[in-house]
Design a protein around this motif. Structure first.
Motif, short mmCIF file in Angstrom:
data_model
loop_
_atom_site.label_atom_id
_atom_site.label_comp_id
_atom_site.label_asym_id
_atom_site.label_seq_id
_atom_site.Cartn_x
_atom_site.Cartn_y
_atom_site.Cartn_z
N ARG A 1 50.29 -25.06 -7.55
CA ARG A 1 51.16 -24.65 -8.65
C ARG A 1 51.36 -23.15 -8.56
O ARG A 1 50.38 -22.41 -8.42
CB ARG A 1 50.51 -24.95 -10.00
N ASP B 1 44.23 -32.49 -7.81
CA ASP B 1 43.76 -33.44 -8.81
C ASP B 1 43.93 -34.82 -8.20
O ASP B 1 45.05 -35.25 -7.91
CB ASP B 1 44.58 -33.30 -10.11
N GLU C 1 36.14 -31.67 -15.25
CA GLU C 1 37.37 -32.28 -14.75
C GLU C 1 36.99 -33.15 -13.56
O GLU C 1 36.95 -32.67 -12.43
CB GLU C 1 38.37 -31.21 -14.30
ZN ZN Z 1 43.05 -29.46 -11.39
#
Ligand code: ZN
Length: 377
Positions: free
Chosen positions: A260, A300, A344
């Motif tokens: 990103r 992710d 996470e």
């Molecule tokens: Zn992440």
């Protein structure tokens, strides 16, 4: 006419002068040979020519020969700051390659530090750190923090403050302060400029707006949830290896989110702020520049067989195997205090097989690995 042969004869006075000159030359040669053999006996031991010369002029040859090779002693005799009264101490203090080594040792001895403490002080800082430290009044119990191998002399006051404020032990304190955890999140962050697979980005170490990985590539939809995913080539290739190995065993992995840009992270922050408010963003979303996703090394990961990755069989497989492909689970729940991020389970970071395996086997975080092995600032 008969020629008279005359023998060439020197006048007696000249003969006398020559003899004297000869004797002087022999003496000079003798002295020179003696001197160079003395110097040689010291240089052979490992002392520099300059130090050896000063050792002779100070009449300390026998002393030095009895000590043997000693780098601090060598530095002392090379230095203009050499003090005869500290001779014994020099031999007992560990050498460091620092410009003002002897001057600082003199100051620290005069302040009353022991030889062992001085060795410890010198080992935990740069020449400048030690020079600054030597100006301070004597501090007792330095070994409390400086006995931790990666403690930094320049952080000493912060160790004291952090330990007083939190009650943490020496090792935890040194680790926390070296990682700037005593500072507010996002404040006075260090800017990480170079891309590397072992780079550390977190709430104290940020990326510039224009930072992007050196080897950004698109990720094929065979491995990603959509056709917009990108990543660092080395991380993407490692993921493909992992994907194939998992597939062979019947597991189906997918990348849900990858590289990103700064702007994209900004958009995410804005969106979540509108939806859930500022506090949510503070706790759950990395501010632009502080997201590992901007490195292109973080993915992710999801399961194509389950919507909740943590409950999937894929999750268990990745947890046990990711390090073999160079990935680590970046934000485990038990290390939230160190990483600064809530757990996470899906967020994996490429660090290369060597570091990933170490982190996996020793059950530590990238932060700890960095503090132990990579922090050279
Ligand atoms: Zn992440």
């Amino acid at each position: 006419m008969r020629q008279v042969k005359r023998k060439f004869r020197l006048k007696p006075s000249i003969v006398r002068k020559c003899k004297v000159l000869g004797i002087i030359l022999v003496i000079i040669l003798g002295v020179y040979l003696f001197y160079s053999s003395q110097i040689n006996s010291l240089t052979k031991l490992g002392y520099s020519k300059e130090a050896s010369k000063n050792i002779l002029f100070q009449f300390k040859k026998e002393y030095v020969l009895s000590i043997g090779k000693n780098k601090t002693l060598n530095a002392a005799f090379e230095s203009n700051d050499y003090k005869e009264k500290y001779l014994d101490q020099y031999t007992k203090i560990d050498y460091q390659n620092q410009k003002h080594l002897i001057k600082n040792i003199n100051t620290l001895i005069a302040k009353g530090y022991s030889n062992d403490t001085i060795s410890m002080i010198l080992a935990h800082g740069s020449d400048n750190d030690v020079t600054q430290f030597a100006k301070r009044d004597k501090i007792n119990y330095l070994e409390e923090f400086l006995s931790v191998p990666y403690a930094k002399l320049s952080n000493y006051d912060r160790y004291v403050d952090y330990s007083n404020a939190t009650g943490e032990d020496d090792e935890t304190t040194v680790l926390a302060v070296n990682l700037d955890m005593d500072k507010e999140n996002y404040k006075d962050a260090i800017v990480v400029k170079e891309f590397s697979t072992d780079m550390l980005v977190n709430k104290h170490r940020s990326l510039n707006k224009n930072f992007q990985p050196d080897d950004l590539v698109s990720i094929d939809t065979e491995y990603a949830a959509d056709d917009t995913q990108k990543g660092s080539r080395i991380a993407v290739n490692a993921f493909i290896q992992m994907y194939k190995a998992a597939k062979k065993e019947g597991y189906d992995l997918v990348i849900n989110s990858s590289y990103r840009s700064y702007e994209e992270q900004q958009e995410i922050c804005d969106t979540y702020r509108d939806l859930y408010g500022e506090n949510y963003v503070k706790n759950y979303v990395a501010m632009p520049g502080f997201s590992e996703h901007q490195t292109g090394l973080s993915f992710d990961i999801g399961s194509r067989n389950s919507n909740v990755f943590k409950d999937s069989e894929e999750y268990d497989w990745v947890l046990e195997n990711a390090h073999k492909f160079g990935f680590i689970q970046r934000f485990p729940s038990k290390y939230e205090a160190i990483t600064g991020f809530r757990s996470e389970p899906w967020h994996y970071r490429y660090v290369g097989k060597k570091i990933a395996t170490y982190i996996y086997e020793h059950d530590i975080t990238l932060e700890e690995y960095y503090a132990l092995f990579l922090d050279t600032e």
